[in-house]
Design a protein around this motif. Sequence first.
Motif, PDB file in Angstrom:
ATOM      1  N   TYR A  75      -6.386 -38.114  -7.808  1.00  0.00           N
ATOM      2  CA  TYR A  75      -6.911 -37.880  -6.460  1.00  0.00           C
ATOM      3  C   TYR A  75      -6.191 -36.733  -5.767  1.00  0.00           C
ATOM      4  N   VAL A  76      -6.990 -35.908  -5.078  1.00  0.00           N
ATOM      5  CA  VAL A  76      -6.473 -34.805  -4.268  1.00  0.00           C
ATOM      6  C   VAL A  76      -7.084 -34.952  -2.882  1.00  0.00           C
ATOM      7  N   ILE A  77      -6.248 -34.838  -1.850  1.00  0.00           N
ATOM      8  CA  ILE A  77      -6.714 -34.904  -0.464  1.00  0.00           C
ATOM      9  C   ILE A  77      -6.330 -33.605   0.223  1.00  0.00           C
ATOM     10  N   LEU A  78      -7.327 -32.969   0.837  1.00  0.00           N
ATOM     11  CA  LEU A  78      -7.118 -31.710   1.542  1.00  0.00           C
ATOM     12  C   LEU A  78      -7.454 -31.887   3.014  1.00  0.00           C
ATOM     13  N   HIS A  79      -6.640 -31.326   3.887  1.00  0.00           N
ATOM     14  CA  HIS A  79      -6.934 -31.237   5.311  1.00  0.00           C
ATOM     15  C   HIS A  79      -7.254 -29.768   5.548  1.00  0.00           C
ATOM     16  N   GLY A  80      -8.487 -29.473   5.924  1.00  0.00           N
ATOM     17  CA  GLY A  80      -8.874 -28.082   6.051  1.00  0.00           C
ATOM     18  C   GLY A  80      -9.828 -27.821   7.192  1.00  0.00           C
ATOM     19  N   ARG A  81     -10.137 -26.538   7.367  1.00  0.00           N
ATOM     20  CA  ARG A  81     -11.067 -26.096   8.415  1.00  0.00           C
ATOM     21  C   ARG A  81     -12.215 -25.336   7.755  1.00  0.00           C
ATOM     22  N   TYR A  82     -13.446 -25.693   8.154  1.00  0.00           N
ATOM     23  CA  TYR A  82     -14.636 -24.941   7.788  1.00  0.00           C
ATOM     24  C   TYR A  82     -15.072 -24.186   9.036  1.00  0.00           C
ATOM     25  N   SER A  83     -15.073 -22.866   8.939  1.00  0.00           N
ATOM     26  CA  SER A  83     -15.491 -22.041  10.077  1.00  0.00           C
ATOM     27  C   SER A  83     -16.695 -21.209   9.662  1.00  0.00           C
ATOM     28  N   GLY A  84     -17.345 -20.619  10.661  1.00  0.00           N
ATOM     29  CA  GLY A  84     -18.505 -19.788  10.381  1.00  0.00           C
ATOM     30  C   GLY A  84     -19.660 -20.575   9.792  1.00  0.00           C
ATOM     31  N   ILE A  85     -19.780 -21.838  10.183  1.00  0.00           N
ATOM     32  CA  ILE A  85     -20.776 -22.738   9.586  1.00  0.00           C
ATOM     33  C   ILE A  85     -22.115 -22.702  10.308  1.00  0.00           C
ATOM     34  N   GLY A  86     -22.220 -21.878  11.337  1.00  0.00           N
ATOM     35  CA  GLY A  86     -23.480 -21.776  12.057  1.00  0.00           C
ATOM     36  C   GLY A  86     -23.628 -22.831  13.143  1.00  0.00           C
ATOM     37  N   LEU A  87     -22.540 -23.491  13.480  1.00  0.00           N
ATOM     38  CA  LEU A  87     -22.531 -24.483  14.550  1.00  0.00           C
ATOM     39  C   LEU A  87     -21.638 -23.978  15.681  1.00  0.00           C
ATOM     40  N   PRO A  88     -21.752 -24.564  16.868  1.00  0.00           N
ATOM     41  CA  PRO A  88     -20.935 -24.081  17.986  1.00  0.00           C
ATOM     42  C   PRO A  88     -19.423 -24.213  17.762  1.00  0.00           C
ATOM     43  N   VAL A  89     -19.005 -25.164  16.917  1.00  0.00           N
ATOM     44  CA  VAL A  89     -17.573 -25.364  16.677  1.00  0.00           C
ATOM     45  C   VAL A  89     -17.292 -25.477  15.180  1.00  0.00           C
ATOM     46  N   ASN A  90     -16.052 -25.203  14.822  1.00  0.00           N
ATOM     47  CA  ASN A  90     -15.601 -25.386  13.443  1.00  0.00           C
ATOM     48  C   ASN A  90     -15.525 -26.871  13.124  1.00  0.00           C
ATOM     49  N   TRP A  91     -15.489 -27.180  11.838  1.00  0.00           N
ATOM     50  CA  TRP A  91     -15.249 -28.543  11.381  1.00  0.00           C
ATOM     51  C   TRP A  91     -13.833 -28.649  10.839  1.00  0.00           C
ATOM     52  N   ILE A  92     -13.161 -29.715  11.214  1.00  0.00           N
ATOM     53  CA  ILE A  92     -11.890 -30.088  10.609  1.00  0.00           C
ATOM     54  C   ILE A  92     -12.230 -31.228   9.660  1.00  0.00           C
ATOM     55  N   VAL A  93     -11.821 -31.097   8.399  1.00  0.00           N
ATOM     56  CA  VAL A  93     -12.284 -32.036   7.378  1.00  0.00           C
ATOM     57  C   VAL A  93     -11.111 -32.533   6.534  1.00  0.00           C
ATOM     58  N   ALA A  94     -11.163 -33.821   6.242  1.00  0.00           N
ATOM     59  CA  ALA A  94     -10.317 -34.389   5.197  1.00  0.00           C
ATOM     60  C   ALA A  94     -11.240 -34.596   3.999  1.00  0.00           C
ATOM     61  N   ASP A  95     -10.996 -33.835   2.942  1.00  0.00           N
ATOM     62  CA  ASP A  95     -11.774 -33.949   1.709  1.00  0.00           C
ATOM     63  C   ASP A  95     -10.949 -34.742   0.701  1.00  0.00           C
ATOM     64  N   VAL A  96     -11.543 -35.778   0.154  1.00  0.00           N
ATOM     65  CA  VAL A  96     -10.899 -36.577  -0.889  1.00  0.00           C
ATOM     66  C   VAL A  96     -11.668 -36.322  -2.174  1.00  0.00           C
ATOM     67  N   VAL A  97     -10.959 -35.839  -3.187  1.00  0.00           N
ATOM     68  CA  VAL A  97     -11.585 -35.466  -4.441  1.00  0.00           C
ATOM     69  C   VAL A  97     -10.966 -36.278  -5.577  1.00  0.00           C
ATOM     70  N   ARG A  98     -11.818 -36.815  -6.445  1.00  0.00           N
ATOM     71  CA  ARG A  98     -11.325 -37.459  -7.664  1.00  0.00           C
ATOM     72  C   ARG A  98     -11.562 -36.508  -8.819  1.00  0.00           C
ATOM     73  N   MET A  99     -10.506 -36.309  -9.604  1.00  0.00           N
ATOM     74  CA  MET A  99     -10.539 -35.401 -10.743  1.00  0.00           C
ATOM     75  C   MET A  99     -10.599 -36.206 -12.042  1.00  0.00           C
ATOM     76  N   GLN A 100     -11.154 -35.597 -13.061  1.00  0.00           N
ATOM     77  CA  GLN A 100     -11.125 -36.172 -14.402  1.00  0.00           C
ATOM     78  C   GLN A 100     -11.065 -35.010 -15.392  1.00  0.00           C
ATOM     79  N   ASP A 101      -9.999 -34.955 -16.152  1.00  0.00           N
ATOM     80  CA  ASP A 101      -9.820 -33.897 -17.151  1.00  0.00           C
ATOM     81  C   ASP A 101      -9.960 -32.495 -16.542  1.00  0.00           C
ATOM     82  N   GLY A 102      -9.404 -32.312 -15.336  1.00  0.00           N
ATOM     83  CA  GLY A 102      -9.408 -31.000 -14.701  1.00  0.00           C
ATOM     84  C   GLY A 102     -10.701 -30.603 -14.024  1.00  0.00           C
ATOM     85  N   ILE A 103     -11.636 -31.540 -13.877  1.00  0.00           N
ATOM     86  CA  ILE A 103     -12.948 -31.274 -13.272  1.00  0.00           C
ATOM     87  C   ILE A 103     -13.121 -32.176 -12.045  1.00  0.00           C
TER      88      ILE A 103
END
Length: 134
Positions: A75-103
């Motif tokens: 598992y990898v957890i990222l705290h990041g910002r998505y900007s320029g998304i075409g909305l009035p404000v940026n998104w702050i996101v916690a993305d949780v990703v499960r990996m398997q064999d590097g994918i």
Amino acid sequence: MEDSKAENNKAIVLDAFDTLFNKKDYVAAERFWSPNYIQHSAHIEPGRDGLFNLVKSTPPTLRYEPGVIVAEGDYVILHGRYSGIGLPVNWIVADVVRMQDGILVEHWDVIQDEASAEQSKSGNPMFGDTFPGR
């Protein structure tokens, strides 16, 4: 050995996000996301195609800015910002990703609109050390 796996997974996920969201290189991004990718999101259609189609539908100004990233096991957890998304404000996101064999095989996200200095009840920015636009 577990620490090197975690560091490797973090590097892969950062490269994957940069390739897809910032470079918009869909052919190169395919090597990071499983063809059987599972998406848990209110904003993204199922599978790798759903994710890629979402990114294709965004403005060319879309950018992903990574913040804190942690990993344990698959598992990898990222705290990041998505900007320029075409909305009035940026998104702050916690993305949780499960990996398997590097994918990347599975993904969950928690999304919140980024508060301005005027909107922030705490007086602290949600991402980084400054408020957006400052």
